[in-house]
Design a protein around this motif. Structure first.
Motif, PDB file in Angstrom:
ATOM      1  N   UNK A   1      43.911 -49.977  -4.428  1.00 54.81           N
ATOM      2  CA  UNK A   1      43.061 -48.924  -4.969  1.00 54.81           C
ATOM      3  C   UNK A   1      43.839 -47.860  -5.731  1.00 54.81           C
ATOM      4  N   UNK A   2      45.127 -47.721  -5.421  1.00 56.66           N
ATOM      5  CA  UNK A   2      45.913 -46.679  -6.064  1.00 56.66           C
ATOM      6  C   UNK A   2      45.428 -45.306  -5.653  1.00 56.66           C
ATOM      7  N   UNK A   3      45.283 -44.417  -6.639  1.00 60.46           N
ATOM      8  CA  UNK A   3      44.848 -43.033  -6.376  1.00 60.46           C
ATOM      9  C   UNK A   3      43.392 -42.803  -6.748  1.00 60.46           C
ATOM     10  N   UNK A   4      42.588 -43.844  -6.663  1.00 54.97           N
ATOM     11  CA  UNK A   4      41.196 -43.737  -7.090  1.00 54.97           C
ATOM     12  C   UNK A   4      40.438 -42.647  -6.334  1.00 54.97           C
ATOM     13  N   UNK A   5      40.835 -42.388  -5.084  1.00 62.12           N
ATOM     14  CA  UNK A   5      40.125 -41.371  -4.302  1.00 62.12           C
ATOM     15  C   UNK A   5      40.452 -39.951  -4.752  1.00 62.12           C
ATOM     16  N   UNK A   6      41.584 -39.756  -5.429  1.00 63.86           N
ATOM     17  CA  UNK A   6      41.962 -38.424  -5.900  1.00 63.86           C
ATOM     18  C   UNK A   6      41.458 -38.140  -7.320  1.00 63.86           C
ATOM     19  N   UNK A   7      40.837 -39.133  -7.955  1.00 64.88           N
ATOM     20  CA  UNK A   7      40.442 -39.000  -9.353  1.00 64.88           C
ATOM     21  C   UNK A   7      38.931 -39.061  -9.495  1.00 64.88           C
ATOM     22  N   UNK A   8      38.381 -38.101 -10.219  1.00 62.17           N
ATOM     23  CA  UNK A   8      36.944 -38.080 -10.472  1.00 62.17           C
ATOM     24  C   UNK A   8      36.593 -39.075 -11.570  1.00 62.17           C
ATOM     25  N   UNK A   9      35.566 -39.853 -11.338  1.00 62.49           N
ATOM     26  CA  UNK A   9      35.145 -40.817 -12.357  1.00 62.49           C
ATOM     27  C   UNK A   9      34.409 -40.150 -13.510  1.00 62.49           C
ATOM     28  N   UNK A  10      33.898 -38.950 -13.289  1.00 66.27           N
ATOM     29  CA  UNK A  10      33.155 -38.250 -14.342  1.00 66.27           C
ATOM     30  C   UNK A  10      33.969 -37.143 -15.009  1.00 66.27           C
ATOM     31  N   UNK A  11      35.082 -36.737 -14.387  1.00 63.15           N
ATOM     32  CA  UNK A  11      35.926 -35.688 -14.964  1.00 63.15           C
ATOM     33  C   UNK A  11      37.400 -36.045 -14.751  1.00 63.15           C
ATOM     34  N   UNK A  12      37.813 -37.158 -15.349  1.00 65.47           N
ATOM     35  CA  UNK A  12      39.169 -37.657 -15.148  1.00 65.47           C
ATOM     36  C   UNK A  12      40.214 -36.648 -15.615  1.00 65.47           C
ATOM     37  N   UNK A  13      39.971 -36.029 -16.775  1.00 63.10           N
ATOM     38  CA  UNK A  13      40.928 -35.067 -17.315  1.00 63.10           C
ATOM     39  C   UNK A  13      41.151 -33.907 -16.347  1.00 63.10           C
ATOM     40  N   UNK A  14      40.062 -33.333 -15.845  1.00 61.42           N
ATOM     41  CA  UNK A  14      40.181 -32.214 -14.913  1.00 61.42           C
ATOM     42  C   UNK A  14      40.903 -32.634 -13.633  1.00 61.42           C
ATOM     43  N   UNK A  15      40.651 -33.861 -13.165  1.00 61.67           N
ATOM     44  CA  UNK A  15      41.338 -34.357 -11.970  1.00 61.67           C
ATOM     45  C   UNK A  15      42.843 -34.406 -12.193  1.00 61.67           C
ATOM     46  N   UNK A  16      43.257 -34.877 -13.358  1.00 59.44           N
ATOM     47  CA  UNK A  16      44.683 -34.991 -13.651  1.00 59.44           C
ATOM     48  C   UNK A  16      45.320 -33.609 -13.810  1.00 59.44           C
ATOM     49  N   UNK A  17      44.605 -32.678 -14.442  1.00 57.50           N
ATOM     50  CA  UNK A  17      45.132 -31.319 -14.573  1.00 57.50           C
ATOM     51  C   UNK A  17      45.320 -30.692 -13.192  1.00 57.50           C
ATOM     52  N   UNK A  18      44.371 -30.915 -12.289  1.00 60.35           N
ATOM     53  CA  UNK A  18      44.467 -30.381 -10.926  1.00 60.35           C
ATOM     54  C   UNK A  18      45.678 -30.967 -10.201  1.00 60.35           C
ATOM     55  N   UNK A  19      45.917 -32.268 -10.377  1.00 59.73           N
ATOM     56  CA  UNK A  19      47.099 -32.885  -9.767  1.00 59.73           C
ATOM     57  C   UNK A  19      48.374 -32.301 -10.370  1.00 59.73           C
ATOM     58  N   UNK A  20      48.331 -31.986 -11.669  1.00 61.08           N
ATOM     59  CA  UNK A  20      49.493 -31.379 -12.309  1.00 61.08           C
ATOM     60  C   UNK A  20      49.824 -30.024 -11.726  1.00 61.08           C
ATOM     61  N   UNK A  21      48.800 -29.279 -11.339  1.00 64.76           N
ATOM     62  CA  UNK A  21      49.033 -27.977 -10.709  1.00 64.76           C
ATOM     63  C   UNK A  21      49.726 -28.125  -9.365  1.00 64.76           C
ATOM     64  N   UNK A  22      49.515 -29.249  -8.717  1.00 62.59           N
ATOM     65  CA  UNK A  22      50.121 -29.487  -7.402  1.00 62.59           C
ATOM     66  C   UNK A  22      51.501 -30.117  -7.505  1.00 62.59           C
ATOM     67  N   UNK A  23      51.660 -31.111  -8.394  1.00 65.09           N
ATOM     68  CA  UNK A  23      52.899 -31.890  -8.437  1.00 65.09           C
ATOM     69  C   UNK A  23      53.812 -31.510  -9.594  1.00 65.09           C
ATOM     70  N   UNK A  24      53.356 -30.649 -10.499  1.00 66.53           N
ATOM     71  CA  UNK A  24      54.197 -30.248 -11.613  1.00 66.53           C
ATOM     72  C   UNK A  24      53.768 -30.903 -12.910  1.00 66.53           C
ATOM     73  N   UNK A  25      54.407 -30.528 -14.031  1.00 65.85           N
ATOM     74  CA  UNK A  25      53.990 -31.010 -15.346  1.00 65.85           C
ATOM     75  C   UNK A  25      54.283 -32.483 -15.610  1.00 65.85           C
ATOM     76  N   UNK A  26      55.099 -33.116 -14.734  1.00 70.58           N
ATOM     77  CA  UNK A  26      55.386 -34.542 -14.864  1.00 70.58           C
ATOM     78  C   UNK A  26      55.143 -35.181 -13.502  1.00 70.58           C
ATOM     79  N   UNK A  27      54.158 -36.078 -13.415  1.00 67.24           N
ATOM     80  CA  UNK A  27      53.858 -36.683 -12.124  1.00 67.24           C
ATOM     81  C   UNK A  27      53.364 -38.112 -12.323  1.00 67.24           C
ATOM     82  N   UNK A  28      53.245 -38.844 -11.231  1.00 67.97           N
ATOM     83  CA  UNK A  28      52.864 -40.253 -11.258  1.00 67.97           C
ATOM     84  C   UNK A  28      51.550 -40.465 -10.532  1.00 67.97           C
ATOM     85  N   UNK A  29      50.659 -41.242 -11.153  1.00 67.27           N
ATOM     86  CA  UNK A  29      49.435 -41.666 -10.475  1.00 67.27           C
ATOM     87  C   UNK A  29      49.295 -43.177 -10.640  1.00 67.27           C
TER      88      UNK A  29
END
Length: 494
Positions: A43-71
């Motif tokens: 499944x990977x990180x499907x639970x951390x990613x919104x299917x309707x707002x993928x961009x916002x989900x990734x930006x939120x992860x960037x705030x937590x893990x920094x400007x360079x991160x892996x999903x």
């Protein structure tokens, strides 16, 4: 019973062992990768990613893990870059190694790496160099092309005038105007607004753009091995692409029958001539498959990116009526009402120029950008990115970078104006991407946006059938692309 219990225990032990080995392998593989949320098997990180707002989900992860991160999108590993500095460092400072085209499984099973946008390596170099040269030959950035766009803008004005101030959906007339410009360059012909076949092509382009942004397509990209065999809305993309493919194939056949090598009429003619010149070269990428798919890419991408921006722009001006009024004041002062706008007017119209840039920034049409890939093992900001790693350079995060834009989530033309009211460039403005994969039709798109935008506002005041404060700017779909909401406007003659 004891045997059954032993079997259950053995099975549980085997599953635990497999999970342990999988996690150990994952840890070894990712020890030098950028940090990120722990993925689940398959499944990977499907639970951390919104299917309707993928961009916002990734930006939120960037705030937590920094400007360079892996999903992990399913089993697909992706390195994500957030903010202007990280995006610039990859696409400009290290543009060569980040110059590969990343995977988009839903489209890859259609295009298979052919055509100018999705090609890689030598194929991409040949097709891109040829396409840029051909677009220039047919007037990109020149007066001849400006005249075509101006004529098409006036046709759009007359089409809008027929509405007589009644509410109408601007999607089709705007799409037709921009598609006609691309059609003239690609196929050597424009089409009338009453042409039903061309209207069907525009519908297919708009439907394809929408389908590429739906949750179904995102699931299809995460789990392509399964989803390609399952029925569902994600398969509508195949139908839309077939419409465009068949249309272009028909145009290629028509051009072949009437080709004059001494006088190329359009992009297709130029490609056919190049095919003949290189027919003895076994390394040549100039063949019918690349011709058809490159023409599809240019026509689809060039049409929908500009028309989507204009649709968003007119919606914004109906909501922010004072900004529309200032633009019209500048149009009246510089251009007047008795002549058509010209690109040379742009330098004397800083406010209008700033508003168009702010529309592009705010609408954020391609928030994730088209995926890149590193073409070799790469050291980047202390991390190791293995060759072939897919990279999402979040263009939208650069366009909303608070270090470069005031109130980045608001619509504010001051982002592109200095204290004297003059137009101000902003290095974080990456609406056309950056580096070696930058949009090859940037010059054409800028010209279309300015001439069509000013032509419409020169002749009409745009009003909403509903209270401007009630206008919802939320995209109709938000996946790899932002699709502008559908709406109706009233164009009152000035």
């Amino acid at each position: 019973m004891e045997l059954r219990g032993a079997a259950t225990l053995f099975l549980a032990a085997c599953i635990s062992c497999l999970i342990f080995l999988w996690k150990r392998k994952q840890k070894q593989q990712t020890s030098k990768l950028p940090p990120g949320p722990t993925p689940l098997p398959l499944l990977g990180n499907v639970l951390q990613l919104s299917r309707t707002h993928l961009f916002k989900s990734l930006v939120t992860l960037g705030e937590k893990y920094g400007p360079v991160f892996t999903v992990y999108l399913g089993s697909r590993r992706v390195v994500v870059l957030c903010g202007h500095e990280a995006v610039k460092q990859a696409l400009v400072d290290h543009g060569e190694v980040f110059g590969g085209r990343g995977r988009m499984p839903t489209l890859d099973r259609i295009f298979h790496g052919y055509g100018v946008i999705f090609a890689n390596g030598e194929r991409w170099k040949q097709l891109r160099q040829f396409s840029i040269m051909t677009l220039r030959n047919f007037g990109m950035g020149k007066r001849s092309l400006e005249e075509r766009i101006t004529e098409e803008a006036q046709c759009l004005v007359e089409e809008i005038r027929k509405t007589k101030g009644s509410p109408f959906d601007p999607s089709h007339p705007i799409g037709h105007a921009i598609a006609s410009v691309l059609s003239a360059i690609t196929f050597g012909q424009r089409f009338d607004y009453q042409d039903e076949k061309f209207a069907h092509i525009i519908d297919a382009i708009q439907d394809l753009f929408l389908e590429l942004s739906t949750p179904w397509t995102q699931v299809g990209d995460m789990f392509p091995g399964i989803m390609q065999f399952l029925p569902g809305p994600h398969n509508r993309i195949l139908k839309d692409v077939k419409v465009l493919h068949d249309f272009v194939t028909e145009r290629v056949q028509m051009n072949q029958e009437t080709l004059d090598p001494s006088c190329p009429r359009d992009y297709i003619d130029s490609f056919l001539i190049k095919m003949e010149e290189e027919k003895q070269n076994p390394q040549s990428e100039f063949h019918t498959k690349n011709l058809v798919l490159s023409a599809v890419h240019l026509f689809f991408g060039g049409t929908e990116m500009v028309s989507s921006t204009l649709r968003y722009g007119f919606l914004l001006l109906m909501k922010y009526t004072e900004i529309q009024g200032k633009v019209q004041e500048e149009i009246d002062h510089v251009i007047g009402k008795n002549r058509s706008p010209a690109t040379e007017d742009r330098s004397q119209m800083p406010y209008t120029h700033a508003v168009i840039h702010e529309i592009q920034r705010f609408s954020n049409i391609i928030p994730l950008g088209i995926p890149h890939a590193v073409i070799q093992d790469t050291q980047f900001r202390g991390y190791t990115l293995p060759k072939g790693t897919d990279v999402f350079c979040l263009l939208g995060s650069a366009l909303q970078d608070p270090q470069h834009f005031i109130n980045p989530e608001d619509f504010d033309p001051r982002n592109f104006l200095d204290e004297n009211g003059s137009f101000k460039k902003n290095n974080a403005f990456v609406a056309f991407s950056s580096g070696k994969r930058m949009c090859l039709g940037e010059g054409l798109a800028r010209m279309e946006l300015f001439l069509v935008f000013t032509s419409v506002l020169q002749h009409f005041t745009l009003k909403s059938p509903i209270n401007p404060q009630e206008i919802d700017l939320t995209p109709k779909a938000s996946g790899f692309w932002h699709v502008s909401p559908r709406y109706k406007l009233c164009a009152h003659p000035r």
